[in-house]
Design a protein around this motif. Structure first.
Motif, PDB file in Angstrom:
ATOM      1  N   LYS A 105     112.346  59.339  55.210  1.00 24.71           N
ATOM      2  CA  LYS A 105     111.091  59.501  55.948  1.00 24.71           C
ATOM      3  C   LYS A 105     111.303  59.249  57.435  1.00 24.71           C
ATOM      4  N   TYR A 106     112.085  58.240  57.760  1.00 18.82           N
ATOM      5  CA  TYR A 106     112.266  57.867  59.157  1.00 18.82           C
ATOM      6  C   TYR A 106     113.111  58.898  59.906  1.00 18.82           C
ATOM      7  N   ALA A 107     113.971  59.616  59.182  1.00 21.62           N
ATOM      8  CA  ALA A 107     114.744  60.689  59.811  1.00 21.62           C
ATOM      9  C   ALA A 107     113.818  61.795  60.276  1.00 21.62           C
ATOM     10  N   SER A 108     112.839  62.113  59.464  1.00 23.04           N
ATOM     11  CA  SER A 108     111.870  63.142  59.845  1.00 23.04           C
ATOM     12  C   SER A 108     111.055  62.700  61.058  1.00 23.04           C
ATOM     13  N   GLN A 109     110.655  61.426  61.088  1.00 27.59           N
ATOM     14  CA  GLN A 109     109.877  60.921  62.222  1.00 27.59           C
ATOM     15  C   GLN A 109     110.695  60.932  63.507  1.00 27.59           C
ATOM     16  N   LEU A 110     111.972  60.560  63.408  1.00 28.08           N
ATOM     17  CA  LEU A 110     112.820  60.518  64.608  1.00 28.08           C
ATOM     18  C   LEU A 110     113.017  61.911  65.185  1.00 28.08           C
ATOM     19  N   THR A 111     113.326  62.884  64.349  1.00 24.77           N
ATOM     20  CA  THR A 111     113.545  64.241  64.855  1.00 24.77           C
ATOM     21  C   THR A 111     112.240  64.855  65.366  1.00 24.77           C
ATOM     22  N   TYR A 190     123.084  64.465  68.527  1.00 25.94           N
ATOM     23  CA  TYR A 190     124.276  63.729  68.100  1.00 25.94           C
ATOM     24  C   TYR A 190     123.924  62.255  67.890  1.00 25.94           C
ATOM     25  N   SER A 191     123.243  61.661  68.860  1.00 25.83           N
ATOM     26  CA  SER A 191     122.885  60.243  68.770  1.00 25.83           C
ATOM     27  C   SER A 191     121.944  59.982  67.606  1.00 25.83           C
ATOM     28  N   ALA A 192     121.012  60.923  67.367  1.00 27.85           N
ATOM     29  CA  ALA A 192     120.100  60.761  66.229  1.00 27.85           C
ATOM     30  C   ALA A 192     120.876  60.802  64.912  1.00 27.85           C
ATOM     31  N   GLY A 193     121.821  61.751  64.805  1.00 30.93           N
ATOM     32  CA  GLY A 193     122.632  61.832  63.598  1.00 30.93           C
ATOM     33  C   GLY A 193     123.440  60.563  63.379  1.00 30.93           C
ATOM     34  N   ALA A 194     124.052  60.043  64.459  1.00 32.81           N
ATOM     35  CA  ALA A 194     124.855  58.826  64.350  1.00 32.81           C
ATOM     36  C   ALA A 194     123.986  57.626  63.981  1.00 32.81           C
ATOM     37  N   THR A 195     122.789  57.554  64.561  1.00 30.24           N
ATOM     38  CA  THR A 195     121.875  56.445  64.266  1.00 30.24           C
ATOM     39  C   THR A 195     121.423  56.492  62.813  1.00 30.24           C
ATOM     40  N   LEU A 196     121.025  57.671  62.348  1.00 28.03           N
ATOM     41  CA  LEU A 196     120.562  57.809  60.964  1.00 28.03           C
ATOM     42  C   LEU A 196     121.695  57.555  59.977  1.00 28.03           C
ATOM     43  N   TYR A 197     122.911  57.950  60.349  1.00 30.96           N
ATOM     44  CA  TYR A 197     124.077  57.705  59.506  1.00 30.96           C
ATOM     45  C   TYR A 197     124.293  56.200  59.361  1.00 30.96           C
ATOM     46  N   TYR A 198     124.197  55.482  60.453  1.00 36.14           N
ATOM     47  CA  TYR A 198     124.372  54.031  60.455  1.00 36.14           C
ATOM     48  C   TYR A 198     123.310  53.367  59.578  1.00 36.14           C
ATOM     49  N   GLY A 203     125.011  50.332  57.737  1.00 34.52           N
ATOM     50  CA  GLY A 203     125.740  49.786  58.873  1.00 34.52           C
ATOM     51  C   GLY A 203     127.138  50.317  59.074  1.00 34.52           C
ATOM     52  N   ARG A 204     127.490  51.407  58.375  1.00 32.01           N
ATOM     53  CA  ARG A 204     128.827  51.959  58.584  1.00 32.01           C
ATOM     54  C   ARG A 204     128.862  52.734  59.891  1.00 32.01           C
ATOM     55  N   ARG A 205     129.878  52.501  60.686  1.00 27.78           N
ATOM     56  CA  ARG A 205     129.982  53.154  61.989  1.00 27.78           C
ATOM     57  C   ARG A 205     130.245  54.646  61.812  1.00 27.78           C
ATOM     58  N   PRO A 206     129.550  55.471  62.600  1.00 29.38           N
ATOM     59  CA  PRO A 206     129.696  56.928  62.442  1.00 29.38           C
ATOM     60  C   PRO A 206     131.119  57.426  62.641  1.00 29.38           C
ATOM     61  N   GLU A 207     131.923  56.768  63.480  1.00 32.32           N
ATOM     62  CA  GLU A 207     133.262  57.290  63.740  1.00 32.32           C
ATOM     63  C   GLU A 207     134.175  57.185  62.523  1.00 32.32           C
ATOM     64  N   LEU A 225     123.856  57.887  50.198  1.00 34.58           N
ATOM     65  CA  LEU A 225     123.615  59.032  51.065  1.00 34.58           C
ATOM     66  C   LEU A 225     123.796  60.283  50.216  1.00 34.58           C
ATOM     67  N   SER A 226     122.723  61.051  50.036  1.00 33.09           N
ATOM     68  CA  SER A 226     122.858  62.281  49.269  1.00 33.09           C
ATOM     69  C   SER A 226     123.760  63.254  50.032  1.00 33.09           C
ATOM     70  N   ARG A 227     124.403  64.135  49.288  1.00 28.12           N
ATOM     71  CA  ARG A 227     125.326  65.076  49.932  1.00 28.12           C
ATOM     72  C   ARG A 227     124.588  65.995  50.906  1.00 28.12           C
ATOM     73  N   SER A 228     123.366  66.355  50.574  1.00 32.01           N
ATOM     74  CA  SER A 228     122.610  67.240  51.466  1.00 32.01           C
ATOM     75  C   SER A 228     122.241  66.526  52.760  1.00 32.01           C
ATOM     76  N   PHE A 229     121.785  65.261  52.647  1.00 34.25           N
ATOM     77  CA  PHE A 229     121.436  64.499  53.836  1.00 34.25           C
ATOM     78  C   PHE A 229     122.683  64.231  54.673  1.00 34.25           C
TER      79      PHE A 229
END
Length: 329
Positions: A105-111, A190-198, A203-207, A225-229
């Motif tokens: 849900k929060y990914a949708s709100q951020l984008t 890019y930053s949104a993807g890295a933030t949502l990934y974390y 808490g896993r670092r995107p790199e 983390l679902s494969r689609s997400f």
């Protein structure tokens, strides 16, 4: 700045609550309105190259449920401050450290929020999307705070000062280091993807995403983390901007339709289709049996009627009134 210092005869500084590439952020008390606000003091290097009046007009016109309301810019000595709402809540980086897990849900709100900022004229680039700048409010919504005062596109070039390691795009890091590169809205993606990934991986670092993802699944340490997400986030974090989503709105739509991409969703849809087909077959089979039974009952009644009328005719010929009356009844 010191605790208790009064700015512009209006704002009493309460505490420092953060800092970043654009400046230092303080919680303050508006003495006339009697409410808490946020003051962001711009780095003096930025203040020398910006037009505060222009930025103030643009930021004050922003109205979005997932952004703090900006009131004004003000000058105090050699410093320039942005004044905005104080948003109660807890930053996502702290929540992740506490072991919280979050829905998409929060990914949708951020984008959605980034699409709003990028749709302004001129486009506004947040420039510092990261978990510590994402607040979870008491209403269970996000608030994207501390957007970079330098984040206005002028002639399609972005003024960039500093960056947050692990969450800034490669081109933003290069620009901050003085290299001549093009930075635009896709840097925020890019930053949104890295933030949502974390956030989604606890808490896993995107790199570390490429070398560890499959290994973690194989050893049972699933990231939830679902494969689609994951595919959406990895696309947002592509090294080259042209390989990312073309806009925040395109990324938002991909997230909104994520269940249509997920293998589990397709399996669920197949099961639903097969279940529907089964009940449809049962319905028509029952209908056929009902019609067949109705026809058989009608035929049996017709046969019985003909038998009784034949016997009544025989009783009439034999003038057997009692039998005739019984058969009639």
């Amino acid at each position: 700045m010191e605790f208790g210092q009064v700015i512009n005869n209006t704002y009493r500084v309460l505490e420092e609550i953060g800092s970043g590439g654009g400046g230092t952020v303080y919680k303050a008390y508006h003495m006339r309105l009697r409410k808490q606000v946020v003051l962001k003091r711009m780095h003096r290097g930025l203040a020398q190259v910006l037009d505060p009046a222009k930025e103030a007009d643009i930021l004050k016109n922003l109205h979005h449920p997932y952004l703090p309301q900006v009131f004004d810019f003000l000058r105090y000595g050699e410093d320039i401050f942005t004044v905005m709402d104080y948003v109660p809540g807890v930053a996502f980086d702290r929540l992740v450290r506490d072991g919280r897990r979050f829905s998409q849900k929060y990914a949708s709100q951020l984008t959605e929020t980034l699409a709003y900022l990028h749709g302004q004229k001129p486009a506004i680039i947040h420039g510092d999307v990261k978990p510590s700048n994402l607040i979870l409010t008491p209403e269970d919504n996000i608030c994207l705070i501390d957007f970079n005062i330098s984040g206005f596109l002028t002639d399609r070039d972005l003024l960039t000062k500093g960056y947050s390691k692990s969450f800034a795009s490669p081109e933003q890091q290069a620009a901050a280091e003085g290299r001549k590169v093009h930075v635009d809205e896709r840097s925020d993606l890019y930053s949104a993807g890295a933030t949502l990934y974390y956030i989604a991986t606890g808490g896993r670092r995107p790199e570390s995403r490429t070398e560890n993802a499959e290994q973690e699944r194989e050893t049972g340490r699933d990231t939830h983390l679902s494969r689609s997400f994951e595919a959406i986030l990895l696309k947002a974090m592509e090294e080259r901007p042209q390989d990312r989503f073309r806009s925040a709105e395109a990324m938002r739509k991909a997230i909104e339709n994520i269940y249509r991409l997920d293998g589990r969703y397709r399996l669920l849809r197949l099961r639903q289709w097969l279940t529907g087909l089964f009940f449809l077959v049962v319905f028509f089979a029952g209908l056929i049996l009902m019609l067949a039974g109705r026809d058989r009952i009608f035929e049996e009644k017709q046969t019985r009627y003909q038998e009784l009328t034949h016997r009544m005719e025989e009783a009439r010929k034999e003038q057997d009134g009692a039998t005739l009356e019984e058969l009639y009844q």
